[in-house]
Design a protein around this motif. Structure first.
Motif, short mmCIF file in Angstrom:
data_model
loop_
_atom_site.label_atom_id
_atom_site.label_comp_id
_atom_site.label_asym_id
_atom_site.label_seq_id
_atom_site.Cartn_x
_atom_site.Cartn_y
_atom_site.Cartn_z
N ILE A 95 0.81 -1.21 0.00
CA ILE A 95 0.00 0.00 0.00
C ILE A 95 0.85 1.27 0.00
O ILE A 95 0.54 2.24 -0.70
CB ILE A 95 -0.98 0.01 1.19
N HIS A 96 1.93 1.30 0.77
CA HIS A 96 2.73 2.52 0.85
C HIS A 96 3.43 2.82 -0.48
O HIS A 96 3.48 3.97 -0.92
CB HIS A 96 3.74 2.42 1.98
N GLY A 97 3.95 1.78 -1.12
CA GLY A 97 4.57 1.99 -2.41
C GLY A 97 3.57 2.38 -3.47
O GLY A 97 3.88 3.15 -4.39
N THR A 98 2.35 1.87 -3.35
CA THR A 98 1.30 2.18 -4.32
C THR A 98 0.83 3.62 -4.19
O THR A 98 0.60 4.30 -5.19
CB THR A 98 0.11 1.22 -4.14
N LEU A 99 0.71 4.10 -2.96
CA LEU A 99 0.05 5.39 -2.73
C LEU A 99 0.99 6.52 -2.32
O LEU A 99 0.60 7.69 -2.40
CB LEU A 99 -1.03 5.23 -1.65
N THR A 100 2.21 6.22 -1.88
CA THR A 100 3.11 7.26 -1.38
C THR A 100 4.32 7.39 -2.30
O THR A 100 5.16 6.49 -2.36
CB THR A 100 3.58 6.95 0.05
N THR A 101 4.43 8.49 -3.00
CA THR A 101 5.55 8.74 -3.91
C THR A 101 6.69 9.40 -3.14
O THR A 101 6.49 10.41 -2.46
CB THR A 101 5.12 9.64 -5.08
N ILE A 102 7.90 8.84 -3.24
CA ILE A 102 9.07 9.44 -2.58
C ILE A 102 10.00 10.11 -3.57
O ILE A 102 10.86 10.91 -3.18
CB ILE A 102 9.86 8.39 -1.76
N ALA A 103 9.84 9.83 -4.87
CA ALA A 103 10.67 10.47 -5.90
C ALA A 103 9.94 10.38 -7.23
O ALA A 103 9.29 9.39 -7.52
CB ALA A 103 12.04 9.81 -6.00
N LYS A 104 10.03 11.44 -8.02
CA LYS A 104 9.40 11.45 -9.34
C LYS A 104 10.43 11.74 -10.41
O LYS A 104 11.55 12.18 -10.12
CB LYS A 104 8.27 12.47 -9.38
N ASP A 105 10.06 11.49 -11.66
CA ASP A 105 10.93 11.73 -12.82
C ASP A 105 12.31 11.10 -12.60
O ASP A 105 13.34 11.75 -12.75
CB ASP A 105 11.06 13.22 -13.11
N VAL A 106 12.32 9.82 -12.24
CA VAL A 106 13.56 9.10 -11.95
C VAL A 106 14.12 8.52 -13.25
O VAL A 106 13.44 7.75 -13.93
CB VAL A 106 13.33 7.98 -10.92
N LYS A 107 15.35 8.91 -13.58
CA LYS A 107 16.01 8.45 -14.80
C LYS A 107 17.36 7.83 -14.44
O LYS A 107 18.02 8.26 -13.50
CB LYS A 107 16.28 9.63 -15.75
N ILE A 108 17.72 6.84 -15.21
CA ILE A 108 19.02 6.18 -15.04
C ILE A 108 19.81 6.30 -16.34
O ILE A 108 19.24 6.12 -17.43
CB ILE A 108 18.85 4.70 -14.66
N GLN A 109 21.09 6.60 -16.21
CA GLN A 109 21.98 6.62 -17.38
C GLN A 109 23.24 5.83 -17.04
O GLN A 109 23.91 6.10 -16.05
CB GLN A 109 22.35 8.04 -17.78
N ILE A 110 23.52 4.83 -17.86
CA ILE A 110 24.70 3.98 -17.70
C ILE A 110 25.70 4.30 -18.80
O ILE A 110 25.32 4.34 -19.98
CB ILE A 110 24.34 2.48 -17.76
N GLU A 111 26.94 4.54 -18.41
CA GLU A 111 28.02 4.67 -19.40
C GLU A 111 28.91 3.44 -19.29
O GLU A 111 29.54 3.21 -18.24
CB GLU A 111 28.84 5.93 -19.19
N PHE A 112 28.98 2.64 -20.34
CA PHE A 112 29.75 1.41 -20.32
C PHE A 112 31.19 1.69 -20.74
O PHE A 112 31.46 2.50 -21.63
CB PHE A 112 29.12 0.37 -21.24
N ASN A 113 32.10 1.00 -20.07
CA ASN A 113 33.53 1.15 -20.35
C ASN A 113 33.92 0.23 -21.50
O ASN A 113 33.83 -0.99 -21.37
CB ASN A 113 34.34 0.78 -19.09
#
Length: 535
Positions: free
Chosen positions: A344-362
């Motif tokens: 329920i808490h994960g469904t209804l309570t937002t702790i962060a928005k517009d979360v993006k991930i960027q990976i740079e591979f070596n």
């Protein structure tokens, strides 16, 4: 209690036919969700969950096509950028096909990241005084379906909620009561699901109900969460019938959410529908634009999809994504318990928005890579630093898992990339660079606080020792089994040496602690899929 239907008078003014509704006798009981039966319980007995019902637009479920992510060479495409995704609708939909319908799911219904993220994983959560609301970690192991490759897991774990500091929830349920919801696994299941949630609320919460068919109207206006009998009384009077004007309902729901806005609280519209919008604003683009505009008022969106036969998954997924929300598919009362009680808490309570991930591979370590899933969450490299670019949301206690299949340097490239000529003016793995040769990748993550318009950044390099797959932790093994299962369901060209037997073997060994039986249920899905494929 009399129900107030603002602007419309009585519910009957909508022309709602007395059909499959939410009414129950006061003593009727809902079967315990923990029993796990794949059926929808009704007061008069049990009705199979695959009963499709009748209504407008019963032309089949609608899914957006998926073009699987290809392998990319590191020298030509060193950056991989995507929006996180905590939706789980695809897993429940796959389960409905396999267990409810006894048939293989359509490939377009299988979004692998949603299968993987359906399950809880024992990732480390941040301390309550941590700078960021989640922890990001990367693990590296062998790839179980291609021994020459590696499997990288990017894991994100959100902070657990602090119950003592909860400011309250302002929830507006927007309920589709059109004719297409006239089935036991639609409107009655909606009402049972809301009843489960109502039992979790307290006096600091506010609940409103908006219904829509040909027109929209307010059924309950800001009732106290500490008086669940008001919510139940309103639900018992709902019946399904008529056409669907979802656009008008959306506008009215957001208006009501603003009326009861709780500063510092969880303000959210919860859309319950099969997505069959056929009156008023009906086009997906227009609906998405409408929801995106409403999301600017710091009101989040949860979409709960219901029913088989005319379920518009494509539209509901896009609406939830652009409305700063999440998307679930409720196929049984047990799934409702998972989403609205257990999570329920994960469904209804937002702790962060517009979360993006960027990976740079070596390029010294990685010749090529492939992100498994997230096809409809891919972003351009430049989008990572663009705070105007929408991305996904993370709820309290939520975990997010992303898997990359990696081709190490010195390994033959897959045929899909082997015909790419090297770039003349770009550095290659043989060129001396300032990059640490021990690093596999650099991970960057951007997010915004729930009420902020400016992003914060996390970044770190990954110097990981390879762990043989046999020695990998159980959560990584189980996630790999789920991803492999998704590739088999999709008949993916990247499935390698996977078989239903190998998936089952890995999953059985990696079940670990399974208090709610979700991992055991996954193993059953694998068995059913294998038997159906062999028919």
């Amino acid at each position: 209690m009399d129900i107030n239907v603002r602007d419309l008078g009585l519910l009957g003014a909508m022309g709602l036919a007395l059909a499959v509704g939410c009414g129950r006798s006061p003593n009727a009981q809902v079967d315990s969700p923990s029993r796990g039966a794949y059926r929808v319980s009704e007061a008069a007995g049990e009705i199979a969950a695959n009963d499709l019902g009748q209504g407008p637009g019963m032309g089949g479920d609608k899914f957006d096509p998926i073009d699987e992510n290809p392998f990319l060479t590191t020298t030509q495409s060193p950056l991989s950028t995507f929006s996180i995704d905590v939706d789980t609708a695809s897993y429940a939909k796959v389960r409905s096909y396999l267990l409810g319908q006894g048939q293989m799911p359509r490939p377009a219904a299988v979004r692998i990241e949603e299968l993987v993220n359906y399950f809880d994983y024992a990732y480390t959560a941040p301390r309550t005084d941590a700078r960021h609301p989640f922890i990001v970690d990367v693990g590296l192991t062998g790839c179980p379906w291609n021994s020459a490759h590696r499997l990288a897991r990017v894991a994100l774990q959100g902070a657990e909620p602090d119950a003592d500091k909860r400011a309250g929830s302002n929830l507006v349920f927007l309920i589709d009561v059109s004719g297409s919801m006239n089935a036991p696994n639609k409107l009655p299941l909606v009402c049972d699901s809301i009843r489960l949630l109502a039992e979790q609320l307290t006096g600091i919460d506010r609940v409103s109900l908006v219904v829509y068919a040909g027109q929209a109207g307010v059924v309950l206006d800001g009732a106290s969460g500490g008086e669940p009998e008001q919510i139940v009384a309103a639900l018992t009077r709902l019946n399904a019938g008529g056409s669907t004007n979802g656009g008008e309902g959306i506008m009215q729901a957001y208006s009501l959410a603003r009326d009861h806005f709780i500063e510092g609280g969880d303000n959210r519209v919860v859309l319950c529908s099969d997505g069959d919008f056929n009156v008023g604003v009906t086009g997906t683009d227009s609906l998405v634009q409408m929801v995106e505009e409403q999301a600017k008022s710091d009101i989040f969106l949860t979409v709960l999809g219901f029913g088989m036969g005319n379920h518009n998954d494509a539209m509901l997924e896009q609406v939830s994504g652009r409305g700063n929300g999440n998307y679930f598919f409720i196929d049984t009362i047990r799934e409702a318990e998972k989403v609205l009680v257990h999570d329920i808490h994960g469904t209804l309570t937002t702790i962060a928005k517009d979360v993006k991930i960027q990976i740079e591979f070596n390029p010294k370590r990685v010749a090529a890579y492939r992100l498994i899933g997230y096809e409809n969450r891919m972003l351009e490299s430049r989008d990572f630093n663009d705070d105007a670019k929408d991305a996904g949301e993370v709820g309290a206690g939520h975990s997010v898992t992303a898997l990359y299949e990696i081709v190490p340097q010195g390994t033959d490239l897959p045929e899909s990339v082997s015909d790419v000529d090297p770039l003349r003016y770009q550095k290659t793995s043989d060129t001396e660079t300032s990059t640490n040769g021990n690093e596999w990748m650099a991970v960057k993550l951007r997010y915004k606080r729930p009420t902020s318009d400016e992003s914060e950044k996390i970044e770190f390099a990954v110097i990981a020792e390879e762990t043989p797959f046999a020695e990998a932790d159980k959560d990584l093994k189980f996630a790999a089994a789920v991803a492999s299962f998704g590739m088999l369901l999709r008949e993916s060209p990247h499935r390698g040496e996977s078989t239903y037997d190998t998936v089952l073997q890995i999953a059985e060994q990696a079940k670990g602690d399974d208090p709610f039986g979700f991992r055991a249920e996954f193993c059953e899905l694998v068995r059913v899929a294998k038997s159906l494929r062999n028919l």
